[in-house]
Design a protein around this motif. Structure first.
Motif, PDB file in Angstrom:
ATOM      1  N   PRO A 304       0.806  -1.247   0.000  1.00 49.10           N
ATOM      2  CA  PRO A 304       0.000   0.000   0.000  1.00 49.10           C
ATOM      3  C   PRO A 304       0.829   1.282   0.000  1.00 49.10           C
ATOM      4  CG  PRO A 304      -0.909  -1.602   1.536  1.00 49.10           C
ATOM      5  CD  PRO A 304       0.406  -2.122   1.106  1.00 49.10           C
ATOM      6  N   PRO A 305       1.885   1.408   0.850  1.00 44.60           N
ATOM      7  CA  PRO A 305       2.683   2.645   0.760  1.00 44.60           C
ATOM      8  C   PRO A 305       3.335   2.829  -0.594  1.00 44.60           C
ATOM      9  CG  PRO A 305       3.129   1.522   2.820  1.00 44.60           C
ATOM     10  CD  PRO A 305       2.323   0.589   1.995  1.00 44.60           C
ATOM     11  N   GLY A 306       3.809   1.715  -1.196  1.00 47.51           N
ATOM     12  CA  GLY A 306       4.427   1.837  -2.513  1.00 47.51           C
ATOM     13  C   GLY A 306       3.426   2.272  -3.570  1.00 47.51           C
ATOM     14  N   PHE A 307       2.195   1.724  -3.483  1.00 49.53           N
ATOM     15  CA  PHE A 307       1.189   2.088  -4.472  1.00 49.53           C
ATOM     16  C   PHE A 307       0.791   3.558  -4.332  1.00 49.53           C
ATOM     17  CE2 PHE A 307      -3.335   2.531  -5.612  1.00 49.53           C
ATOM     18  CZ  PHE A 307      -3.277   2.180  -6.953  1.00 49.53           C
ATOM     19  N   VAL A 308       0.571   4.017  -3.078  1.00 44.99           N
ATOM     20  CA  VAL A 308       0.167   5.421  -2.867  1.00 44.99           C
ATOM     21  C   VAL A 308       1.302   6.356  -3.253  1.00 44.99           C
ATOM     22  CG1 VAL A 308      -0.570   7.102  -1.131  1.00 44.99           C
ATOM     23  CG2 VAL A 308      -1.492   4.778  -1.097  1.00 44.99           C
ATOM     24  N   THR A 309       2.532   5.986  -2.947  1.00 37.44           N
ATOM     25  CA  THR A 309       3.672   6.824  -3.330  1.00 37.44           C
ATOM     26  C   THR A 309       3.776   6.926  -4.841  1.00 37.44           C
ATOM     27  OG1 THR A 309       4.845   6.137  -1.322  1.00 37.44           O
ATOM     28  CG2 THR A 309       6.165   7.082  -3.081  1.00 37.44           C
ATOM     29  N   GLY A 310       3.559   5.815  -5.543  1.00 36.05           N
ATOM     30  CA  GLY A 310       3.573   5.882  -6.995  1.00 36.05           C
ATOM     31  C   GLY A 310       2.431   6.721  -7.534  1.00 36.05           C
ATOM     32  N   LEU A 311       1.281   6.663  -6.847  1.00 38.19           N
ATOM     33  CA  LEU A 311       0.140   7.483  -7.279  1.00 38.19           C
ATOM     34  C   LEU A 311       0.433   8.968  -7.115  1.00 38.19           C
ATOM     35  CD1 LEU A 311      -2.797   7.144  -8.300  1.00 38.19           C
ATOM     36  CD2 LEU A 311      -3.529   7.261  -5.916  1.00 38.19           C
ATOM     37  N   PHE A 312       1.107   9.314  -6.001  1.00 41.72           N
ATOM     38  CA  PHE A 312       1.432  10.725  -5.768  1.00 41.72           C
ATOM     39  C   PHE A 312       2.573  11.211  -6.648  1.00 41.72           C
ATOM     40  CE2 PHE A 312      -1.320  10.560  -2.226  1.00 41.72           C
ATOM     41  CZ  PHE A 312      -1.521  11.847  -1.750  1.00 41.72           C
ATOM     42  N   SER A 313       3.328  10.313  -7.253  1.00 46.91           N
ATOM     43  CA  SER A 313       4.467  10.738  -8.077  1.00 46.91           C
ATOM     44  C   SER A 313       4.089  10.997  -9.520  1.00 46.91           C
ATOM     45  CB  SER A 313       5.559   9.655  -8.030  1.00 46.91           C
ATOM     46  OG  SER A 313       5.078   8.443  -8.606  1.00 46.91           O
ATOM     47  N   ILE A 314       2.803  10.855  -9.863  1.00 47.48           N
ATOM     48  CA  ILE A 314       2.364  11.135 -11.234  1.00 47.48           C
ATOM     49  C   ILE A 314       2.437  12.648 -11.460  1.00 47.48           C
ATOM     50  CG2 ILE A 314       0.450  10.989 -12.838  1.00 47.48           C
ATOM     51  CD1 ILE A 314      -0.492   8.512 -11.378  1.00 47.48           C
ATOM     52  N   SER A 315       3.212  13.043 -12.456  1.00 48.19           N
ATOM     53  CA  SER A 315       3.440  14.486 -12.691  1.00 48.19           C
ATOM     54  C   SER A 315       2.413  15.114 -13.616  1.00 48.19           C
ATOM     55  CB  SER A 315       4.846  14.691 -13.272  1.00 48.19           C
ATOM     56  OG  SER A 315       4.970  13.966 -14.491  1.00 48.19           O
ATOM     57  N   ALA A 329      -1.850  10.065   4.076  1.00 41.80           N
ATOM     58  CA  ALA A 329      -2.011   9.113   5.186  1.00 41.80           C
ATOM     59  C   ALA A 329      -3.345   8.383   5.098  1.00 41.80           C
ATOM     60  CB  ALA A 329      -1.897   9.840   6.519  1.00 41.80           C
ATOM     61  N   VAL A 330      -4.418   9.092   4.704  1.00 40.40           N
ATOM     62  CA  VAL A 330      -5.734   8.454   4.601  1.00 40.40           C
ATOM     63  C   VAL A 330      -5.727   7.402   3.496  1.00 40.40           C
ATOM     64  CG1 VAL A 330      -8.150   8.859   3.986  1.00 40.40           C
ATOM     65  CG2 VAL A 330      -7.000  10.399   5.568  1.00 40.40           C
ATOM     66  N   LEU A 331      -5.110   7.699   2.359  1.00 38.27           N
ATOM     67  CA  LEU A 331      -5.055   6.735   1.261  1.00 38.27           C
ATOM     68  C   LEU A 331      -4.246   5.490   1.648  1.00 38.27           C
ATOM     69  CD1 LEU A 331      -4.598   9.058  -1.869  1.00 38.27           C
ATOM     70  CD2 LEU A 331      -6.631   7.803  -1.163  1.00 38.27           C
ATOM     71  N   ILE A 332      -3.155   5.734   2.405  1.00 41.24           N
ATOM     72  CA  ILE A 332      -2.362   4.573   2.848  1.00 41.24           C
ATOM     73  C   ILE A 332      -3.191   3.667   3.743  1.00 41.24           C
ATOM     74  CG2 ILE A 332      -0.435   3.891   4.340  1.00 41.24           C
ATOM     75  CD1 ILE A 332       1.207   6.083   3.140  1.00 41.24           C
ATOM     76  N   VAL A 333      -3.967   4.267   4.675  1.00 42.75           N
ATOM     77  CA  VAL A 333      -4.803   3.461   5.572  1.00 42.75           C
ATOM     78  C   VAL A 333      -5.864   2.701   4.792  1.00 42.75           C
ATOM     79  CG1 VAL A 333      -6.462   3.581   7.461  1.00 42.75           C
ATOM     80  CG2 VAL A 333      -4.364   4.931   7.558  1.00 42.75           C
ATOM     81  N   ILE A 334      -6.511   3.407   3.847  1.00 42.99           N
ATOM     82  CA  ILE A 334      -7.575   2.771   3.066  1.00 42.99           C
ATOM     83  C   ILE A 334      -7.028   1.603   2.253  1.00 42.99           C
ATOM     84  CG2 ILE A 334      -9.206   3.118   1.178  1.00 42.99           C
ATOM     85  CD1 ILE A 334      -9.592   5.984   2.205  1.00 42.99           C
ATOM     86  N   PHE A 335      -5.918   1.823   1.557  1.00 41.63           N
ATOM     87  CA  PHE A 335      -5.349   0.758   0.727  1.00 41.63           C
ATOM     88  C   PHE A 335      -4.777  -0.381   1.576  1.00 41.63           C
ATOM     89  CE2 PHE A 335      -5.366   4.007  -2.659  1.00 41.63           C
ATOM     90  CZ  PHE A 335      -5.872   3.250  -3.695  1.00 41.63           C
ATOM     91  N   ALA A 336      -4.255  -0.038   2.762  1.00 40.32           N
ATOM     92  CA  ALA A 336      -3.732  -1.088   3.642  1.00 40.32           C
ATOM     93  C   ALA A 336      -4.853  -1.992   4.132  1.00 40.32           C
ATOM     94  CB  ALA A 336      -2.991  -0.462   4.822  1.00 40.32           C
ATOM     95  N   VAL A 337      -5.985  -1.367   4.557  1.00 45.46           N
ATOM     96  CA  VAL A 337      -7.120  -2.176   5.022  1.00 45.46           C
ATOM     97  C   VAL A 337      -7.660  -3.047   3.887  1.00 45.46           C
ATOM     98  CG1 VAL A 337      -9.479  -2.058   5.902  1.00 45.46           C
ATOM     99  CG2 VAL A 337      -7.730  -0.575   6.865  1.00 45.46           C
TER     100      VAL A 337
END
Length: 401
Positions: A304-315, A329-337
């Protein structure tokens, strides 16, 4: 001895055999095939070459597994080399059917000439006592010589067992030191043990065949002696000779018992090693499975952190222009759950999907109707002891009436 030509042929075979024929010539013959271990340094030069099996004892492949190399400065001690040979021993007596004018021949490497000569010099005393019953005396002489064979054959097999214990190292060393299977020589010990097990089985097969033929010869001699009516003194002499034969035969039988005990010992040790090896393999497999499971959960944790980080790195995406740390932080929690929920229920989902494809899981099918409870009559639930008592009382009342 032209009447014993068949025994001479059997002598060069590899099968133990007893035969008794009463035709124009009464022939009683026995041939015992056996193994023998001799030192190569003390080996006598044979007068003629026999077509028999022989080889080094132990074989070259097994001999290379044992023994420690001498350290520097020490001379290597000269160890005698041993030879395993296949041999036979034959005893034959021929004569007329009444037991007179018989000839005895012995072909054997089990005994020396001096010991046989001393034994033969004692036989005329037995024959003199049975001078009026020559057939019984002939049978007793056969038993005396056969008992001598059995004693010497027991000594040969006892030597084989001692040599085998020294090679396989299953004697007193196991009792005092144990088996160190963690050392680098554990595989070599296992190879020697398996070779020793097969060697013991070969010895036991040949020894069992010899014992069977010796027992067969004894029963045949006893039948002949029991057909004659012996005097009390002669009967006592017969019992004494038979007891001496049983003593010598028992030595050979004891060697067979010890050989079979060695076979069971090595077999049990081999099975125990196999069981321990299987347990160790199972433990290794379980440990590897636990490691894979831990790595899987670590991978899921980082997903989940890797996926959200990749999502935020889209330019080039305009939807992440106003993203904040709180949204991250909310997206990380949602994707982790969601990821952990999917990982925990993935097996159930796959099983239901497979059942749905096979037609085993159909939600539209009506559930089966509940089974109605039926009340049993009173005579079904009555205590059998009480019912028997009442039934007995009713019988007494009816008989009294």
């Amino acid at each position: 001895h032209p009447d014993a030509i068949d025994t001479f042929d059997d002598y060069f075979g590899a099968t133990s055999r007893f035969q008794e024929r009463r035709e124009t010539v009464w022939t009683t013959t026995i041939t015992l095939s056996h193994w023998c271990v001799t030192s190569n340094d003390e080996r006598d030069t044979p007068q003629f070459k026999e077509t028999r099996k022989d080889g080094d004892f132990p074989p070259a492949g097994i001999a290379a597994l044992g023994g420690s190399t001498p350290s520097k400065g020490k001379l290597k001690e000269k160890t005698p080399t041993y030879i395993m040979e296949e041999r036979s021993s034959s005893l034959v007596i021929t004569g007329d059917p009444s037991g007179n004018f018989w000839i005895c021949s012995i072909w054997s490497s089990l005994t020396e000439h001096d010991s046989v000569s001393a034994l033969i010099r004692s036989l005329p005393q037995v024959l003199q006592r049975f001078i009026n019953q020559q057939a019984c005396g002939r049978c007793l002489v056969f038993l005396i010589l056969l008992g001598h064979f059995s004693e010497n054959l027991a000594g040969e097999y006892d030597t084989i067992l001692k040599r085998l214990d020294g090679i396989v190292e299953l004697g007193d060393r196991v009792l005092l030191q144990g088996l160190d299977w963690r050392s680098s020589k554990a595989v070599d010990k296992l190879k020697k043990m398996l070779w020793g097990l097969e060697a013991l089985r070969v010895f036991d097969d040949r020894l069992s065949a010899s014992l069977s033929q010796i027992q067969k010869a004894r029963e045949a001699m006893e039948r002949t002696i029991k057909q004659a009516k012996l005097h009390v003194d002669l009967l006592q002499e017969y019992v004494n000779i038979l007891e001496e034969f049983e003593k010598r035969y028992g030595m050979l039988f004891e060697v067979q018992i010890r050989t079979q005990l060695k076979i069971r010992q090595v077999t049990g040790l081999r099975d125990g090693i196999s069981a321990v090896t299987n347990v160790e393999d199972n433990r290794t497999t379980i440990k590897q499975g636990n490691n894979i499971r831990i790595l899987t959960w670590i991978t899921i944790a980082y997903l989940p952190p890797g996926f959200v980080t990749g999502l935020f790195s889209i330019s080039h995406g305009s939807f992440m222009d106003n993203a904040t740390s709180a949204l991250y932080a909310v997206l990380i929690v949602i994707f982790a759950v969601g990821t952990y929920g999917l990982a925990l229920s993935l097996e159930t989902i796959i099983e239901r999907w497979i059942g749905f494809r096979n037609g085993e899981w159909q939600p539209s099918r009506r559930p089966p109707a509940p089974v109605e409870e039926i009340e049993l009559p009173l005579w079904r639930v009555r205590n059998p002891l009480t019912s028997r008592r009442h039934y007995k009382a009713d019988e007494e009342g009816s008989s009294a009436g």
